[in-house]
Scaffold this motif. Structure first.
Motif, PDB file in Angstrom:
ATOM      1  N   LEU A  51      -6.549   7.765 -51.077  1.00 18.30           N
ATOM      2  CA  LEU A  51      -5.093   7.683 -51.071  1.00 18.30           C
ATOM      3  C   LEU A  51      -4.576   6.461 -51.823  1.00 18.30           C
ATOM      4  N   ASP A  52      -5.430   5.461 -52.001  1.00 18.30           N
ATOM      5  CA  ASP A  52      -5.024   4.232 -52.684  1.00 18.30           C
ATOM      6  C   ASP A  52      -5.459   4.183 -54.143  1.00 18.30           C
ATOM      7  N   LEU A  74     -16.597   4.355 -57.073  1.00 16.74           N
ATOM      8  CA  LEU A  74     -17.623   4.505 -56.034  1.00 16.74           C
ATOM      9  C   LEU A  74     -16.938   5.030 -54.775  1.00 16.74           C
ATOM     10  N   GLN A  75     -16.246   6.144 -54.917  1.00 16.39           N
ATOM     11  CA  GLN A  75     -15.418   6.696 -53.854  1.00 16.39           C
ATOM     12  C   GLN A  75     -15.885   8.100 -53.487  1.00 16.39           C
ATOM     13  N   ASN A  76     -15.559   8.494 -52.281  1.00 17.59           N
ATOM     14  CA  ASN A  76     -15.827   9.863 -51.863  1.00 17.59           C
ATOM     15  C   ASN A  76     -14.833  10.808 -52.532  1.00 17.59           C
ATOM     16  N   GLY A  77     -15.252  12.061 -52.714  1.00 19.62           N
ATOM     17  CA  GLY A  77     -14.347  13.062 -53.252  1.00 19.62           C
ATOM     18  C   GLY A  77     -14.533  13.274 -54.740  1.00 19.62           C
ATOM     19  N   VAL A  78     -13.873  14.319 -55.248  1.00 20.83           N
ATOM     20  CA  VAL A  78     -14.018  14.704 -56.653  1.00 20.83           C
ATOM     21  C   VAL A  78     -12.730  14.497 -57.449  1.00 20.83           C
ATOM     22  N   PRO A 125     -10.714  11.940 -62.156  1.00 23.96           N
ATOM     23  CA  PRO A 125      -9.635  12.486 -62.985  1.00 23.96           C
ATOM     24  C   PRO A 125      -8.334  11.698 -62.856  1.00 23.96           C
ATOM     25  N   LEU A 126      -8.024  11.236 -61.645  1.00 27.58           N
ATOM     26  CA  LEU A 126      -6.809  10.454 -61.452  1.00 27.58           C
ATOM     27  C   LEU A 126      -6.896   9.116 -62.174  1.00 27.58           C
ATOM     28  N   LEU A 127      -8.036   8.438 -62.060  1.00 24.80           N
ATOM     29  CA  LEU A 127      -8.215   7.170 -62.761  1.00 24.80           C
ATOM     30  C   LEU A 127      -8.094   7.368 -64.273  1.00 24.80           C
ATOM     31  N   ARG A 128      -8.710   8.427 -64.794  1.00 21.74           N
ATOM     32  CA  ARG A 128      -8.650   8.669 -66.246  1.00 21.74           C
ATOM     33  C   ARG A 128      -7.228   8.994 -66.696  1.00 21.74           C
TER      34      ARG A 128
END
Length: 201
Positions: free
Chosen positions: A88-89, A110-114, A118-121
């Motif tokens: 969420l952050d 280094l986070q859970n989830g998929v 894509p959000l970072l990119r």
């Protein structure tokens, strides 16, 4: 600008996983800064970092050899930013990275989830963003003590610089993979299966 060898590894959102990973890197002599909440910083400043694991590994990192800050401007000299915030952050952290980190920094989720990569990119166009998966659980014992309670090696998306090999240190191996989506989905399904089993017992 600092030489690449002098630039830091910043753990952005250092909770239990971030403190363990950052602490192991610092224990191996890497230049590490933890971007963390005040409570975490106070614990480490008072007690140092105490890193233990189920295989008997037991290391201590003095607070004097690891950077501790709440200020995202610490990313200004980062060579690598390890993103360890909750999903969420992610958007908010990406925006801080865009303001404070140099454009040539490697950003590793280094986070859970998929959905995080894509959000970072999307929010960090032009940055080198890599997917990562942490297979083990880390439990905070309080007082700067974090304990790795399960096993496995961190997996990073393969890149030309072989970032996984560059970040591997004793007690914290990192492998590389060309199939990160499969790796991440595998962890999600494993966690889901464990949750279902816990509910049925």
């Amino acid at each position: 600008m600092l030489k690449a060898s002098d630039r830091s590894i910043v753990v952005a959102g250092a909770g239990s996983i971030g403190c363990f990973v950052g602490g192991m890197l610092a224990a191996a002599g890497r230049n590490v800064t933890l971007l963390a909440r005040r409570r975490v910083i106070d614990e480490i400043q008072t007690n140092g970092l105490h890193l233990t694991s189920l295989d008997g590994d037991d290391r201590r990192v003095a607070s004097s050899v690891i950077g501790l800050t709440e200020d995202p401007a610490a990313m200004a000299d980062a060579k690598i930013v390890l993103v360890t915030v909750k999903s969420l952050d992610t958007a908010a952290m990406a925006d801080l990275i865009a303001v404070h980190a140099p454009a040539d920094a490697v950003i590793i989720s280094l986070q859970n989830g998929v959905d995080n990569v894509p959000l970072l990119r999307k929010r960090l166009p032009g940055w080198h963003v890599l997917a990562g998966m942490v297979p083990f659980n880390v439990v905070s014992q309080g007082g700067g003590h974090v304990h790795r309670a399960t096993s496995g090696d961190i997996v990073l998306e393969r890149d030309d610089a072989d970032t996984a090999a560059q970040l591997s240190v004793p007690g914290l191996a990192m492998a590389s993979s060309d199939q990160m989506m499969n790796v991440q989905w595998g962890k999600l399904l494993f966690n889901l299966n464990n949750a279902i089993n816990a509910l049925s017992n």
